[in-house]
Design an enzyme around this catalytic site. Structure first.
Site, PDB file in Angstrom:
ATOM      1  N   THR A 192       0.603  -1.080   0.014  1.00 51.61           N
ATOM      2  CA  THR A 192      -0.188  -0.010  -0.027  1.00 51.61           C
ATOM      3  C   THR A 192       0.870   1.247  -0.084  1.00 51.61           C
ATOM      4  O   THR A 192       2.035   1.125   0.090  1.00 51.61           O
ATOM      5  CB  THR A 192      -0.809   0.156   1.215  1.00 51.61           C
ATOM      6  OG1 THR A 192      -2.049   0.435   0.704  1.00 51.61           O
ATOM      7  CG2 THR A 192      -0.588   0.762   2.365  1.00 51.61           C
ATOM      8  N   LYS A 226      -8.414   2.074   3.565  1.00 52.94           N
ATOM      9  CA  LYS A 226      -7.249   1.789   4.630  1.00 52.94           C
ATOM     10  C   LYS A 226      -7.008   3.270   5.407  1.00 52.94           C
ATOM     11  O   LYS A 226      -6.015   3.546   6.116  1.00 52.94           O
ATOM     12  CB  LYS A 226      -5.745   1.725   3.852  1.00 52.94           C
ATOM     13  CG  LYS A 226      -5.833   0.402   3.087  1.00 52.94           C
ATOM     14  CD  LYS A 226      -4.453   0.183   2.326  1.00 52.94           C
ATOM     15  CE  LYS A 226      -4.883  -0.513   1.080  1.00 52.94           C
ATOM     16  NZ  LYS A 226      -3.807  -0.763  -0.008  1.00 52.94           N
ATOM     17  N   GLY A 244      -4.222   5.952   9.286  1.00 55.79           N
ATOM     18  CA  GLY A 244      -4.164   5.061   7.878  1.00 55.79           C
ATOM     19  C   GLY A 244      -3.116   3.911   8.211  1.00 55.79           C
ATOM     20  O   GLY A 244      -2.550   4.189   9.401  1.00 55.79           O
ATOM     21  N   SER A 276       4.722   0.552   0.700  1.00 54.17           N
ATOM     22  CA  SER A 276       5.666   0.001  -0.094  1.00 54.17           C
ATOM     23  C   SER A 276       5.761   1.547  -0.975  1.00 54.17           C
ATOM     24  O   SER A 276       7.005   1.381  -1.699  1.00 54.17           O
ATOM     25  CB  SER A 276       5.283  -1.144  -0.830  1.00 54.17           C
ATOM     26  OG  SER A 276       4.011  -1.145  -1.477  1.00 54.17           O
TER      27      SER A 276
END
Length: 180
Positions: free
Chosen positions: A9, A42, A54, A133
């Site tokens: 994400t 998220k 988040g 990521s």
């Protein structure tokens, strides 16, 4: 067979000109090649819509941490820093929690904090915070926009997520964005 880890994400938050914005992409990826979901949510508002949260990492772990963090925020009556420090302490010392693989970004109108399982509570210097990521790509993009444009917090978050989504294979451009 080695179990496939869920990766991914990009979450990015910006505080600018009294506005706070937090957004994420929607992709959940298993292993190195399977997109399991493209529209995951998220980021959330909690504590009477006064705090943004988040998360990145393993989904079940992230939801466990989110629930625990909400309990901390309630017990400290919305004090973001105290709740974050206590959450990090619990996360580091609790046998169950310390095995969880996720990270949290939490924000209110004045603070942005990253909470990790190693006991870190980190406040960024530039009003930009990222995890996941695609976080490094989003951070670089957001820093450039903060320095060289008059874009709003929301515009910066949206564009940084789009840039990360075009570079990081674990990030898409199906965005969820929340503001305070």
């Amino acid at each position: 067979m080695e179990s496939e880890k869920i990766k991914a994400t990009t979450v990015v938050g910006v505080i600018r000109d009294g506005k706070v914005c937090l957004g994420s992409d929607g992709q959940v990826t298993m292993g190195q090649s399977i997109v399991m979901k493209s529209n995951a949510r998220k980021v959330r508002k909690i504590y009477n819509n006064q705090i943004l949260v988040g998360f990145a990492g393993s989904t079940a772990d992230a939801f466990t941490l989110l629930q625990r963090f909400e309990e901390k925020v309630e017990s400290f009556r919305g004090n973001l820093m105290k709740a974050s420090i206590e959450m990090a302490k619990d996360w580091r010392t609790d046998k169950y929690l310390r095995r969880l693989e996720a990270m949290l970004v939490v924000m209110n109108k004045t603070e942005a904090l990253l909470i990790s399982g190693t006991g870190d509570v980190i406040e960024p210097e530039e009003g930009i915070i990222t995890i996941g990521s695609g976080g490094p790509y989003a951070l670089a993009a957001a820093q450039a926009m903060m320095k060289h444009t008059n874009m709003s917090a929301r515009e910066i978050v949206e564009e940084a997520l789009k840039i990360a989504g075009n570079i990081c294979i674990y990030t898409n451009t199906n965005l969820t964005i929340e503001e305070l």
